[in-house]
Design a protein around this motif. Structure first.
Motif, PDB file in Angstrom:
ATOM      1  N   PRO A  33     -39.184 -32.836  20.094  1.00  0.00           N
ATOM      2  CA  PRO A  33     -39.190 -33.677  18.901  1.00  0.00           C
ATOM      3  C   PRO A  33     -38.281 -34.890  18.964  1.00  0.00           C
ATOM      4  CG  PRO A  33     -39.166 -31.363  18.298  1.00  0.00           C
ATOM      5  CD  PRO A  33     -38.979 -31.422  19.780  1.00  0.00           C
ATOM      6  N   LYS A  34     -37.003 -34.719  19.373  1.00  0.00           N
ATOM      7  CA  LYS A  34     -36.090 -35.857  19.282  1.00  0.00           C
ATOM      8  C   LYS A  34     -36.435 -36.925  20.300  1.00  0.00           C
ATOM      9  CE  LYS A  34     -32.396 -33.262  19.395  1.00  0.00           C
ATOM     10  NZ  LYS A  34     -30.971 -32.871  19.462  1.00  0.00           N
ATOM     11  N   ILE A  35     -36.828 -36.512  21.495  1.00  0.00           N
ATOM     12  CA  ILE A  35     -37.222 -37.488  22.504  1.00  0.00           C
ATOM     13  C   ILE A  35     -38.510 -38.176  22.070  1.00  0.00           C
ATOM     14  CG2 ILE A  35     -38.126 -37.751  24.831  1.00  0.00           C
ATOM     15  CD1 ILE A  35     -35.183 -37.566  24.815  1.00  0.00           C
ATOM     16  N   PRO A  48     -41.902 -45.801   2.937  1.00  0.00           N
ATOM     17  CA  PRO A  48     -41.639 -44.387   3.216  1.00  0.00           C
ATOM     18  C   PRO A  48     -42.908 -43.655   3.622  1.00  0.00           C
ATOM     19  CG  PRO A  48     -41.752 -44.745   0.856  1.00  0.00           C
ATOM     20  CD  PRO A  48     -41.841 -46.107   1.501  1.00  0.00           C
ATOM     21  N   PRO A  49     -42.770 -42.473   4.247  1.00  0.00           N
ATOM     22  CA  PRO A  49     -43.954 -41.712   4.648  1.00  0.00           C
ATOM     23  C   PRO A  49     -44.665 -41.102   3.449  1.00  0.00           C
ATOM     24  CG  PRO A  49     -41.973 -40.428   5.026  1.00  0.00           C
ATOM     25  CD  PRO A  49     -41.516 -41.805   4.612  1.00  0.00           C
ATOM     26  N   GLY A  50     -45.883 -40.624   3.686  1.00  0.00           N
ATOM     27  CA  GLY A  50     -46.645 -39.962   2.636  1.00  0.00           C
ATOM     28  C   GLY A  50     -46.101 -38.578   2.344  1.00  0.00           C
ATOM     29  N   GLY A  51     -46.798 -37.840   1.474  1.00  0.00           N
ATOM     30  CA  GLY A  51     -46.356 -36.499   1.098  1.00  0.00           C
ATOM     31  C   GLY A  51     -47.491 -35.746   0.435  1.00  0.00           C
ATOM     32  N   ASN A  52     -47.159 -34.642  -0.222  1.00  0.00           N
ATOM     33  CA  ASN A  52     -48.163 -33.821  -0.890  1.00  0.00           C
ATOM     34  C   ASN A  52     -48.618 -34.502  -2.180  1.00  0.00           C
ATOM     35  OD1 ASN A  52     -48.178 -31.803   1.020  1.00  0.00           O
ATOM     36  ND2 ASN A  52     -46.648 -30.558  -0.022  1.00  0.00           N
ATOM     37  N   VAL A  91     -54.916 -31.962  16.048  1.00  0.00           N
ATOM     38  CA  VAL A  91     -54.265 -31.250  14.938  1.00  0.00           C
ATOM     39  C   VAL A  91     -52.808 -31.655  14.749  1.00  0.00           C
ATOM     40  CG1 VAL A  91     -55.808 -29.280  15.183  1.00  0.00           C
ATOM     41  CG2 VAL A  91     -53.631 -29.287  16.415  1.00  0.00           C
ATOM     42  N   ALA A  92     -52.370 -32.699  15.444  1.00  0.00           N
ATOM     43  CA  ALA A  92     -50.973 -33.129  15.333  1.00  0.00           C
ATOM     44  C   ALA A  92     -50.610 -33.475  13.890  1.00  0.00           C
ATOM     45  CB  ALA A  92     -50.714 -34.319  16.251  1.00  0.00           C
ATOM     46  N   TRP A  93     -51.528 -34.116  13.154  1.00  0.00           N
ATOM     47  CA  TRP A  93     -51.248 -34.532  11.780  1.00  0.00           C
ATOM     48  C   TRP A  93     -50.891 -33.343  10.905  1.00  0.00           C
ATOM     49  CZ3 TRP A  93     -53.985 -32.689   7.613  1.00  0.00           C
ATOM     50  CH2 TRP A  93     -55.208 -32.054   7.894  1.00  0.00           C
ATOM     51  N   LYS A  94     -51.562 -32.208  11.116  1.00  0.00           N
ATOM     52  CA  LYS A  94     -51.286 -30.997  10.329  1.00  0.00           C
ATOM     53  C   LYS A  94     -49.884 -30.477  10.596  1.00  0.00           C
ATOM     54  CE  LYS A  94     -52.768 -26.171   9.975  1.00  0.00           C
ATOM     55  NZ  LYS A  94     -51.652 -25.610  10.765  1.00  0.00           N
ATOM     56  N   LYS A  95     -49.385 -30.708  11.812  1.00  0.00           N
ATOM     57  CA  LYS A  95     -48.056 -30.238  12.194  1.00  0.00           C
ATOM     58  C   LYS A  95     -46.974 -31.274  11.919  1.00  0.00           C
ATOM     59  CE  LYS A  95     -49.997 -27.289  15.808  1.00  0.00           C
ATOM     60  NZ  LYS A  95     -50.009 -26.957  17.254  1.00  0.00           N
ATOM     61  N   GLY A  96     -47.370 -32.387  11.290  1.00  0.00           N
ATOM     62  CA  GLY A  96     -46.386 -33.388  10.903  1.00  0.00           C
ATOM     63  C   GLY A  96     -46.103 -34.443  11.943  1.00  0.00           C
ATOM     64  N   SER A 132     -45.948 -38.888  21.203  1.00  0.00           N
ATOM     65  CA  SER A 132     -45.864 -38.163  19.942  1.00  0.00           C
ATOM     66  C   SER A 132     -44.742 -38.727  19.097  1.00  0.00           C
ATOM     67  CB  SER A 132     -45.608 -36.675  20.223  1.00  0.00           C
ATOM     68  OG  SER A 132     -45.492 -35.942  19.027  1.00  0.00           O
ATOM     69  N   LEU A 133     -44.998 -38.899  17.802  1.00  0.00           N
ATOM     70  CA  LEU A 133     -44.003 -39.412  16.866  1.00  0.00           C
ATOM     71  C   LEU A 133     -44.107 -38.636  15.561  1.00  0.00           C
ATOM     72  CD1 LEU A 133     -44.645 -43.215  17.409  1.00  0.00           C
ATOM     73  CD2 LEU A 133     -42.555 -42.037  18.052  1.00  0.00           C
ATOM     74  N   PRO A 134     -42.994 -38.256  14.952  1.00  0.00           N
ATOM     75  CA  PRO A 134     -43.054 -37.522  13.683  1.00  0.00           C
ATOM     76  C   PRO A 134     -43.515 -38.399  12.535  1.00  0.00           C
ATOM     77  CG  PRO A 134     -40.779 -38.010  14.261  1.00  0.00           C
ATOM     78  CD  PRO A 134     -41.605 -38.426  15.437  1.00  0.00           C
TER      79      PRO A 134
END
Length: 372
Positions: free
Chosen positions: A71-73, A106-110, A296-301, A339-341
């Motif tokens: 994740p951090k890298i 800012p990022p999206g959310g629920n 499925v990356a989007w589902k995992k954030g 990959s980026l969060p």
């Protein structure tokens, strides 16, 4: 980045006060210079406390089996292809600190809206946890963890009238729903799902998807589950799969993680197996074996890119950050992998793209302009 700035980050790293971004840059640096023996040892001698910190970084890296998903890298690095791929092997002096922007997004959310059978609209973003509707013997609740859950309370009434509900996520929104049969669906941004409030008395479990959704379908051999998205039908008995059916994408992509599914469009029908993706274009399917991580990356954030061009990248960003994207002039033919969060402000993502040295960006409220 100058040596005094790096020394400052190293001291903060040792003290445990470095930000996630500072840690990511430090770890990125370590990986770059470890493979360049002369530069690496020369750098280590010139920096304060470097040897101790480098040992800590090395231990962390060896604990990770797959670098690209660390994740951090991953938050700090993209692999960029200019005809051939290279790994940001630039001299340290050319790597600047993340540049600040006056306006950020800012990022999206629920966030979602529920449309009941009678047309009533309920904002799931604002609704309190607990029961929000009772329809035909079916209770609808919003859970504390951000799910919309349907539960059958009255078997007889639930089979008398099959009202349909629609859940809609806006740009910058996502939501999870659990249907009365136990099937779970995750909706990505700018998507919608239409479904009956109960499957009792029906011969099949049929829903309609627009946009993107990930499905974990409860098994029921007597009642197949069918997802309609545009010209495509996906038929399953119980399995896990993802459908990307955005109108602004060139094709519909259906990716299977486990079980088996049947995809069909008019007279064309295909069976796909786990690890395969069915791409529908011009009413014809192409079946390929892929790494399902990207789908499925989007589902995992996360955002996951595999040789994606800049416009493909920006389409994903525009949905999640609820922005409008424009392009100023002709851009270089760049392709990105990595990959980026998704929980960062958009400036963090754009600065990663900017570090390729080939593009720039401007943010004006909800408008982002990509330029040279």
């Amino acid at each position: 980045m100058q040596e005094d700035r790096l020394n400052e980050i190293i001291r903060k790293y040792k003290a445990g006060t470095a930000t996630e971004e500072e840690k990511a840059f430090l770890e990125c640096w370590y990986l770059q210079y470890q493979e360049q023996d002369d530069h690496y040892y020369d750098l280590q001698e010139r920096l304060e406390d470097a040897e101790e910190v480098w040992g800590s970084l090395q231990k962390q890296i060896h604990q990770s089996k797959q670098f690209m998903y660390w994740p951090k890298i991953a938050a700090a690095i993209l692999i960029v292809a200019f005809g051939s791929i290279y790994f940001l092997r630039k001299e340290i002096s050319s790597v600047s600190d993340t540049q600040l922007v006056k306006q950020d997004v800012p990022p999206g959310g629920n966030r979602a809206v529920l449309v009941l059978g009678d047309g009533t609209k309920i904002s799931l973003t604002d609704a309190k946890n607990g029961e929000i509707a009772d329809q035909c013997g079916v209770e609808v609740k919003k859970s504390a963890d951000g799910q919309l859950i349907y539960t059958i309370k009255d078997e007889q009434n639930s089979s008398e009238k099959l009202d349909s509900n629609i859940i809609e996520t806006p740009k910058g929104g996502q939501f999870q729903i659990r249907l009365p049969d136990g099937s779970a669906i995750w909706l990505n941004a700018s998507s919608s799902l239409k479904y009956p409030v109960s499957f009792n008395g029906a011969k099949e479990r049929k829903v309609e998807l627009k946009g993107e959704g990930y499905f974990e379908v409860a098994k029921d051999k007597t009642k197949p589950f069918i997802v309609t998205s545009g010209n495509q039908d996906v038929k399953v008995l119980g399995t896990h799969f993802n459908i990307n059916a955005y109108k602004d994408e060139a094709c519909v992509k259906t990716t299977l993680l486990e079980g088996s599914i049947q995809v069909s469009c008019e007279q064309n029908t295909e069976l796909i197996r786990p690890g395969q993706q069915a791409t529908l274009s011009n009413k014809h399917f192409k079946i390929t074996s892929i790494d399902t991580q990207e789908a499925v990356a989007w589902k995992k954030g996360n955002f996951e890119f595999d040789n994606a061009d800049i416009k493909t990248v920006m389409r994903q960003l525009s949905r999640w950050y609820d922005i409008e994207v424009s392009y100023d002039g002709e851009l270089p033919d760049l392709h990105y992998s990595g990959s980026l969060p998704r929980n960062n402000n958009i400036s963090v993502i754009l600065n990663m793209l900017k570090k390729t040295g080939k593009i720039n960006f401007k943010i004006d409220k909800k408008n982002v302009t990509i330029c040279k």
